[in-house]
Structures are given as structure tokens and as C-alpha cells.
Motif scaffolding. Structure first.
Motif, PDB file in Angstrom:
ATOM      1  N   VAL A  21       6.946  51.146  15.825  1.00 20.45           N
ATOM      2  CA  VAL A  21       6.304  51.887  16.480  1.00 20.45           C
ATOM      3  C   VAL A  21       7.335  52.869  17.217  1.00 20.45           C
ATOM      4  N   LEU A  22       7.054  54.202  17.365  1.00 17.46           N
ATOM      5  CA  LEU A  22       7.955  54.953  18.246  1.00 17.46           C
ATOM      6  C   LEU A  22       6.878  55.506  19.430  1.00 17.46           C
ATOM      7  N   PRO A  23       7.214  55.067  20.564  1.00 12.18           N
ATOM      8  CA  PRO A  23       6.429  55.558  21.715  1.00 12.18           C
ATOM      9  C   PRO A  23       7.092  57.102  21.909  1.00 12.18           C
ATOM     10  N   ARG A  34       1.903  57.409  20.174  1.00 20.38           N
ATOM     11  CA  ARG A  34       2.601  56.564  19.482  1.00 20.38           C
ATOM     12  C   ARG A  34       2.520  56.948  17.962  1.00 20.38           C
ATOM     13  N   VAL A  35       3.601  57.057  17.131  1.00 18.39           N
ATOM     14  CA  VAL A  35       3.533  57.058  15.883  1.00 18.39           C
ATOM     15  C   VAL A  35       4.220  55.835  15.169  1.00 18.39           C
ATOM     16  N   ALA A  36       3.279  55.175  14.231  1.00 20.52           N
ATOM     17  CA  ALA A  36       3.391  53.816  13.728  1.00 20.52           C
ATOM     18  C   ALA A  36       3.435  53.832  12.065  1.00 20.52           C
ATOM     19  N   ARG A  37       4.326  52.830  11.474  1.00 23.68           N
ATOM     20  CA  ARG A  37       4.367  52.402  10.266  1.00 23.68           C
ATOM     21  C   ARG A  37       4.464  51.240   9.993  1.00 23.68           C
ATOM     22  N   LEU A  38       3.493  50.607   9.588  1.00 25.32           N
ATOM     23  CA  LEU A  38       3.304  49.058   9.361  1.00 25.32           C
ATOM     24  C   LEU A  38       4.385  48.483   8.404  1.00 25.32           C
ATOM     25  N   GLY A  39       4.744  48.991   7.411  1.00 31.48           N
ATOM     26  CA  GLY A  39       5.819  48.402   6.572  1.00 31.48           C
ATOM     27  C   GLY A  39       5.508  46.991   5.920  1.00 31.48           C
ATOM     28  N   PRO A  40       6.432  46.296   5.696  1.00 36.71           N
ATOM     29  CA  PRO A  40       6.376  45.033   5.081  1.00 36.71           C
ATOM     30  C   PRO A  40       5.236  44.093   5.700  1.00 36.71           C
ATOM     31  N   ALA A  41       4.910  44.390   6.841  1.00 34.73           N
ATOM     32  CA  ALA A  41       3.807  43.445   7.644  1.00 34.73           C
ATOM     33  C   ALA A  41       2.526  43.594   7.022  1.00 34.73           C
ATOM     34  N   LEU A  42       2.115  44.935   6.529  1.00 37.16           N
ATOM     35  CA  LEU A  42       0.981  45.071   5.818  1.00 37.16           C
ATOM     36  C   LEU A  42       1.100  44.415   4.458  1.00 37.16           C
ATOM     37  N   ASP A  97      -5.188  41.450  15.822  1.00 39.27           N
ATOM     38  CA  ASP A  97      -4.592  41.526  17.101  1.00 39.27           C
ATOM     39  C   ASP A  97      -3.252  41.620  17.132  1.00 39.27           C
ATOM     40  N   TYR A  98      -2.666  42.103  18.242  1.00 40.45           N
ATOM     41  CA  TYR A  98      -1.313  42.532  18.346  1.00 40.45           C
ATOM     42  C   TYR A  98      -0.842  41.839  19.605  1.00 40.45           C
ATOM     43  N   ARG A  99       0.455  41.023  19.386  1.00 43.05           N
ATOM     44  CA  ARG A  99       1.127  40.560  20.296  1.00 43.05           C
ATOM     45  C   ARG A  99       2.797  40.575  20.395  1.00 43.05           C
ATOM     46  N   ALA A 100       3.126  41.433  21.314  1.00 44.24           N
ATOM     47  CA  ALA A 100       4.734  41.420  21.441  1.00 44.24           C
ATOM     48  C   ALA A 100       5.411  41.667  20.059  1.00 44.24           C
ATOM     49  N   ILE A 256       9.539  50.091  18.523  1.00 43.95           N
ATOM     50  CA  ILE A 256       8.928  48.560  18.772  1.00 43.95           C
ATOM     51  C   ILE A 256       9.126  47.986  17.088  1.00 43.95           C
ATOM     52  N   GLY A 257       9.613  47.163  16.851  1.00 39.99           N
ATOM     53  CA  GLY A 257       9.541  46.419  15.480  1.00 39.99           C
ATOM     54  C   GLY A 257       8.080  45.533  15.465  1.00 39.99           C
ATOM     55  N   LEU A 258       7.695  45.547  14.225  1.00 39.89           N
ATOM     56  CA  LEU A 258       6.685  45.169  13.725  1.00 39.89           C
ATOM     57  C   LEU A 258       6.630  44.072  12.605  1.00 39.89           C
ATOM     58  N   THR A 259       6.104  42.806  12.960  1.00 44.70           N
ATOM     59  CA  THR A 259       6.055  41.795  11.842  1.00 44.70           C
ATOM     60  C   THR A 259       4.749  41.081  11.944  1.00 44.70           C
ATOM     61  N   ARG A 260       4.448  40.463  10.618  1.00 50.04           N
ATOM     62  CA  ARG A 260       3.333  39.825  10.721  1.00 50.04           C
ATOM     63  C   ARG A 260       3.451  38.341  11.272  1.00 50.04           C
ATOM     64  N   GLY A 261       2.505  38.364  12.369  1.00 44.65           N
ATOM     65  CA  GLY A 261       2.494  36.816  13.166  1.00 44.65           C
ATOM     66  C   GLY A 261       1.298  36.105  13.477  1.00 44.65           C
ATOM     67  N   CYS A 262       1.382  35.176  12.388  1.00 48.16           N
ATOM     68  CA  CYS A 262       0.114  34.434  12.351  1.00 48.16           C
ATOM     69  C   CYS A 262       0.627  33.179  13.155  1.00 48.16           C
ATOM     70  N   ARG A 263      -0.225  32.658  14.213  1.00 47.11           N
ATOM     71  CA  ARG A 263       0.351  31.612  15.111  1.00 47.11           C
ATOM     72  C   ARG A 263      -0.348  30.268  14.436  1.00 47.11           C
ATOM     73  N   CYS A 264      -0.646  30.039  13.354  1.00 48.56           N
ATOM     74  CA  CYS A 264      -1.315  28.798  12.812  1.00 48.56           C
ATOM     75  C   CYS A 264      -0.013  27.875  12.543  1.00 48.56           C
ATOM     76  N   THR A 265      -0.097  26.960  13.362  1.00 46.04           N
ATOM     77  CA  THR A 265       1.090  25.698  13.234  1.00 46.04           C
ATOM     78  C   THR A 265       0.249  24.408  13.663  1.00 46.04           C
ATOM     79  N   VAL A 266       0.640  23.394  12.668  1.00 48.44           N
ATOM     80  CA  VAL A 266       0.093  22.389  13.026  1.00 48.44           C
ATOM     81  C   VAL A 266       0.286  21.871  14.460  1.00 48.44           C
ATOM     82  N   GLN A 267       1.112  22.274  15.131  1.00 45.85           N
ATOM     83  CA  GLN A 267       1.271  21.756  16.514  1.00 45.85           C
ATOM     84  C   GLN A 267       0.039  22.489  17.229  1.00 45.85           C
TER      85      GLN A 267
END
Length: 308
Positions: A21-23, A34-42, A97-100, A256-267
């Protein structure tokens, strides 16, 4: 680099990037965006589900919007959630959702009504009557804000524009586009432009006025953006902004770099399950003694062992 840099013709080409994302701001016009490209995360998000093409299109648009909104209003480690819920349509729930810099999302639909989900279907055809909820959680300050508006307009972008106009009183243009390449891969991009309230700079508050000449100028230029430009990964974000707004000084902030970020962990699941009483945990256990937790975001099943 922490300060904004001026965009100019000599340095506007940039390097084509994906997943960022480029602010930017246009100071003389009291505008930001903002202009955004999702890239590999999509690809990672869509690849976790066997969605038909129209649903991939819808979820991709929702992810773009979540990123554009999240990077505009979010600070620190908080979270921005975009949720569409409805009654009467083949789709009853969509959550992103989006986080960091991390994004995730999924949707839920009635398989028996899959025939109603056709290419080019409009928002009312997909959801029927429903609402759009945008939730902003600032973890550092333990603050939570939620705005809810009806699902109005032909697309999710239209619904978000209504949200900013009705709930935030901030004139806003939002565009999102997706393209499926011949190899089946999806490319997605989006643009958000807003007129800043004059109250933020000492003048009278702009509210939802649309007769401001500066905003009309920015809106006219931003409206010329095409889907082909938004989804062209070989066209850098800097070049795209230069094409749109070269009549004015445009300042860009670090991307701002974008990645897929699912917070599903056993812990994580163990921590959540640990809040339940022992008798409820006993009822959740399956024949093998584990508690099976399904993550809708990444479409994975986690067998969790919990000690008494």
C-alpha cells in the motif's frame, strides 16, 4: 524513511511492486489517499477456499477495501475489520480484517443457491438486505469504534463510500478492481481518496460538503482511474499516482507491505478454550478426546488436546 517524499515526473516510474500500500497526500487540495495492490496475499487467501469466480471477485474487492481502510485509520497493532451480513441473499456473511500489514478474509454462502451468484451480479443480488460494519480496535489504547450502515449501492466500494459520507462525514472516492489472468491467477488493486476536514487544519469543518472546488478537482481526476490500471502489476503505484495527479504536488509516504496473516495456531486456540469451564470442554471433546476447531479464514481443522 519516515518523512513524506515529493512525487515528480523524473522519479515517478518506481519499481513495479505487488503486495503493498502506498499512502499519499495532495497538500494543496487538502486530500489524502492510498493506492494498493494485494499481490501474493490474495492468491494465498483465495487458494484456501474453493470459491467460484464471482465469489473470488467479491472477496477480493472486500480485501482491497479492508486494506485501504485499515491503513488509513489504523495505528500500531490494532485491527480493522470489515463485515457484511445479510438476510435473503445467497451470501449471508463476509468478514475481512487487517492488522499491521497482515490481511485475511472469508465468506459464507448457501451452496444450494450457487446458481444465483453469476458474473456481474450486483450487491443486492448477492446479499439481499443487509448491513456493512466497520470496526476499528486500537489495542494500545484499548479503544474500539464501530460504524454500521446499510449495504447500499451496486458494489462494496459504493457501500464503503456511503459509510464514509454518512458515518464519518468525510467525502471519499473508493475504487477496487480484480482481474483473472489466463493462468487462473487473480490480480487486484484499489484506490481510496479523501478530502480532509478543514477542522483538522484550523479552518471550518468540511463535513460532507461536495461543493468544494479542491475536492471537485481531486474527485474528477481520481474518477478517471481504470480497472486495467489498478490491476496492472507492471505499472508502479508511483506511476499511477503521477498519471492521475501530476497537476499538483503529491507526497508519498513509505509503502506498507502486505501478507496473508491468519492467526490460527494451536497455542491461540488453547488460550481461548482455556477460558471455558471444565464441564463445557468435556462436552466439546470428540470421540478421540480432542476438541476440533475449524478456522474459517484458512479452511483448516485443528484437533486441540486440552488437559483437565
Amino acid at each position: 524513511m519516515s518523512e513524506q517524499a515529493r512525487l515528480n515526473g523524473n522519479g515517478s516510474a518506481g519499481t513495479p511492486q505487488t503486495g503493498r500500500v502506498l499512502p499519499f497526500t495532495i497538500p494543496a487540495r487538502s486530500a489524502r489517499g492510498r493506492v494498493a495492490r494485494l499481490g501474493p496475499a490474495l492468491a494465498a487467501i483465495l487458494g484456501a477456499h474453493d470459491y467460484p469466480a464471482p465469489l473470488c471477485q467479491l472477496l477480493g474487492e472486500a480485501l482491497i477495501l479492508t486494506v485501504l481502510i485499515g491503513t488509513t485509520v489504523q495505528k500500531g497493532e490494532g485491527q480493522t475489520t470489515v463485515q457484511a451480513q445479510s438476510k435473503g441473499g445467497p451470501i449471508d456473511l463476509l468478514v475481512c480484517d487487517y492488522r499491521a500489514g497482515e490481511i485475511r478474509g472469508y465468506l459464507r454462502f448457501d451452496p444450494e443457491r450457487l446458481g444465483e451468484i453469476t458474473p456481474g451480479a450486483l450487491l443486492p443480488d448477492l446479499f439481499g438486505a443487509g448491513y456493512l460494519a466497520i470496526t476499528i480496535e486500537q489495542s494500545a489504547a484499548d479503544e474500539r469504534y464501530q460504524g454500521i450502515v446499510p449495504l447500499e449501492g451496486d458494489t462494496l466500494c459504493h457501500a464503503v463510500e456511503h459509510y464514509f459520507t454518512d458515518s464519518e462525514q468525510v467525502p471519499t472516492l473508493v475504487r477496487g478492481a480484480l482481474r483473472q489472468a489466463e493462468d487462473g491467477a487473480w490480480e487486484a488493486g484499489g484506490l481510496l481518496v479523501q478530502h480532509l476536514p478543514h477542522g483538522e487544519t484550523g479552518g471550518p469543518r468540511l463535513a460532507a460538503r461536495t461543493d468544494n472546488q479542491d475536492w471537485e478537482h481531486v474527485l474528477a481526476l481520481a474518477s478517471t482511474i481504470t480497472d486495467a490500471e489498478l490491476t496492472d502489476s507492471h505499472l508502479s503505484e508511483e506511476t499511477l499516482l503521477w498519471r492521475l495527479f501530476n497537476e499538483d504536488e503529491v507526497r508519498v509516504s513509505p509503502p506498507i507491505g502486505l501478507t496473508r496473516g491468519c492467526r490460527c495456531t494451536v497455542q491461540h486456540f488453547r488460550e481461548v478454550l482455556g477460558r471455558f469451564p471444565a464441564e463445557e470442554l468435556a462436552e466439546m471433546r470428540g470421540p478421540t478426546g480432542t476438541i476440533d476447531v475449524n478456522c474459517e479464514f484458512c479452511s483448516r481443522l485443528f484437533p486441540i488436546e486440552m488437559r483437565d
